[in-house]
Enzyme design. Sequence first.
Site, short mmCIF file in Angstrom:
data_model
loop_
_atom_site.label_atom_id
_atom_site.label_comp_id
_atom_site.label_asym_id
_atom_site.label_seq_id
_atom_site.Cartn_x
_atom_site.Cartn_y
_atom_site.Cartn_z
N ARG A 117 0.81 -1.23 0.00
CA ARG A 117 0.00 0.00 0.00
C ARG A 117 0.84 1.28 0.00
O ARG A 117 0.35 2.35 0.35
CB ARG A 117 -0.98 0.03 1.17
CG ARG A 117 -1.94 -1.14 1.13
CD ARG A 117 -3.21 -0.83 1.89
NE ARG A 117 -4.12 -1.95 1.78
CZ ARG A 117 -4.12 -3.00 2.60
NH1 ARG A 117 -3.27 -3.04 3.61
NH2 ARG A 117 -4.96 -3.97 2.43
N LYS A 139 3.26 11.31 -11.41
CA LYS A 139 2.38 10.42 -12.18
C LYS A 139 3.11 9.10 -12.36
O LYS A 139 4.26 9.07 -12.80
CB LYS A 139 2.08 11.02 -13.56
CG LYS A 139 0.97 12.03 -13.55
CD LYS A 139 0.58 12.38 -14.97
CE LYS A 139 -0.49 13.43 -15.01
NZ LYS A 139 -0.80 13.86 -16.39
N GLU A 181 9.79 17.53 -25.95
CA GLU A 181 9.07 17.84 -24.70
C GLU A 181 9.63 19.11 -24.05
O GLU A 181 8.92 19.86 -23.39
CB GLU A 181 9.14 16.68 -23.70
CG GLU A 181 8.28 15.48 -24.08
CD GLU A 181 6.81 15.56 -23.59
OE1 GLU A 181 6.39 16.59 -23.04
OE2 GLU A 181 6.10 14.55 -23.78
N LYS A 223 7.74 22.45 -14.72
CA LYS A 223 6.97 21.26 -14.29
C LYS A 223 6.69 21.33 -12.79
O LYS A 223 5.57 21.06 -12.34
CB LYS A 223 7.76 19.99 -14.65
CG LYS A 223 7.06 18.72 -14.24
CD LYS A 223 6.38 18.03 -15.39
CE LYS A 223 5.37 17.00 -14.89
NZ LYS A 223 5.42 15.74 -15.54
N GLU A 233 -4.10 17.27 -11.73
CA GLU A 233 -4.56 17.63 -13.07
C GLU A 233 -6.04 18.02 -13.12
O GLU A 233 -6.79 17.58 -13.99
CB GLU A 233 -4.27 16.49 -14.07
CG GLU A 233 -4.21 17.00 -15.51
CD GLU A 233 -3.73 15.94 -16.48
OE1 GLU A 233 -2.64 15.39 -16.27
OE2 GLU A 233 -4.46 15.68 -17.45
N ARG A 237 -2.45 21.85 -14.61
CA ARG A 237 -1.56 20.77 -15.08
C ARG A 237 -1.90 20.30 -16.48
O ARG A 237 -1.06 19.73 -17.18
CB ARG A 237 -1.57 19.60 -14.07
CG ARG A 237 -0.51 18.56 -14.37
CD ARG A 237 -0.26 17.61 -13.22
NE ARG A 237 0.76 16.64 -13.59
CZ ARG A 237 1.41 15.84 -12.74
NH1 ARG A 237 1.13 15.90 -11.45
NH2 ARG A 237 2.32 15.00 -13.16
N ASN A 241 -0.17 18.92 -21.28
CA ASN A 241 -0.61 18.00 -22.34
C ASN A 241 -0.66 18.66 -23.72
O ASN A 241 -1.24 18.10 -24.65
CB ASN A 241 -1.99 17.43 -21.99
CG ASN A 241 -1.94 16.60 -20.73
OD1 ASN A 241 -0.96 15.89 -20.50
ND2 ASN A 241 -2.96 16.70 -19.89
N HIS A 244 -0.39 16.56 -26.77
CA HIS A 244 -0.60 15.16 -26.38
C HIS A 244 -1.92 14.59 -26.87
O HIS A 244 -2.07 13.38 -26.99
CB HIS A 244 -0.49 15.01 -24.86
CG HIS A 244 0.93 15.08 -24.36
ND1 HIS A 244 1.74 16.18 -24.58
CD2 HIS A 244 1.70 14.20 -23.67
CE1 HIS A 244 2.93 15.96 -24.05
NE2 HIS A 244 2.93 14.77 -23.48
N HIS A 248 -1.19 11.26 -28.56
CA HIS A 248 -1.63 9.96 -28.05
C HIS A 248 -2.38 9.17 -29.12
O HIS A 248 -2.24 7.95 -29.22
CB HIS A 248 -2.54 10.14 -26.83
CG HIS A 248 -1.78 10.47 -25.58
ND1 HIS A 248 -2.37 11.01 -24.47
CD2 HIS A 248 -0.47 10.31 -25.26
CE1 HIS A 248 -1.45 11.19 -23.53
NE2 HIS A 248 -0.29 10.78 -23.98
N HIS A 261 7.50 8.47 -27.66
CA HIS A 261 6.46 9.36 -27.16
C HIS A 261 6.69 10.82 -27.60
O HIS A 261 5.79 11.49 -28.11
CB HIS A 261 6.38 9.26 -25.64
CG HIS A 261 5.44 10.22 -25.01
ND1 HIS A 261 4.07 10.16 -25.21
CD2 HIS A 261 5.66 11.30 -24.21
CE1 HIS A 261 3.50 11.15 -24.55
NE2 HIS A 261 4.43 11.86 -23.93
N1 GLY Z 1 3.31 14.45 -18.47
C1 GLY Z 1 2.28 15.32 -18.08
C2 GLY Z 1 2.13 15.44 -16.61
O1 GLY Z 1 2.98 15.00 -15.86
O2 GLY Z 1 1.15 15.98 -16.18
#
Ligand code: GLY
Length: 357
Positions: A117, A139, A181, A223, A233, A237, A241, A244, A248, A261
């Site tokens: 956990r 993330k 990026e 970031k 997000e 946040r 994207n 993206h 994606h 990516h």
């Molecule tokens: N890669 C996008 C984020 O970390 O929100």
Amino acid sequence: MPTFPVRTPSASYDAIVERGALAQLKAHIPPRAGRVFAVSTPDVWQLYRERFTAAMGGREFDVIEFAGGEERKRMSEVEVMAEAMLARGADRSSLVIGFGGGITTDLAGFLAAIFMRGVPVIQIPTTLLAQVDAGVGGKTGANLVSGKNLIGAFHQPLVVLTDPDLLATLPAREYVAGLFEVLKSGIIRSPELFRVFVERPASLLRREAAPLEFAIAESVRIKCEVVSADEKEGGLRRILNFGHTVGHAIEAETAYKRYLHGEAVALGMKAAIHISHLTGRLPADLAADMLTAIDACGAVPSAADLSVANLCARLAQDKKTLQGSVHFVLTSGPGETEVVSGLPLEVVREAVATAIQ
Ligand code: GLY
């Protein structure tokens, strides 16, 4: 030493960007931590095993190697790793270290998030993409057959050690994928960083120390700032994207095999720039500067054979889709973004068709 704080409701930690940062590792291991497990891939481990071991300064640790690759970023791998940890005496006091590219830091973070956990994780990203994006912000996750990163957890690290020295061995294609990026960070939030891509792209491609360190530090700063403002997000946040949404769709349409990516994001950014222009947000000269900056980083595999209709159909399936509505991050100039939904399908189609030419 550029150190950028992340302060979220769930955690406070620093992302440290410095040549040789890996060597500080031992100092960041909490004195009360139990067994330490480094998660890495054979290529990274072969290159940096000695440096990593020296950075542990005699402290005992175990290595869990996994083969890497998008197709192995799966729950089954996390289970194998968890079993390996248990077999080597892991318990709730254990610590995981993610040492590799974005797939490694995502998977190691997910392992740490769910092992008993939750145990702490330290992230040491070794690719440019992971240093400026995946390794920071908590993330974590794995892929499902149905799509990328569809299971996962937010699990903030204890610290992120970003060591630009580790990029010396990064293959050119992966480096360029990371540059896309970095450029994204400039377009969404730093006109100064964007200008480096317009004025001195060759210096970045040559991996010259000063512009590269600035580019990494500025991306990490952005970031950390964005994640601190919006960990889960819910709002800001989402600007990360940029590129993206279509990126994606391109990755999914090519079964995650043709593009790295960052390369798919480069095509996605082109689509977002075209939409921004077609909807009257972005003047033609700025759109042209942004498109030139993308091309200056390097070529990506051709997408001209992809079906625009299929790509548009996939947009609706993205996990960034909210309540059935496709959201795009659009720009009106370097440092200026807006999240927009409900765009006319013809505009999206035209932008995607132009972007993949
Ligand atoms: N890669 C996008 C984020 O970390 O929100």
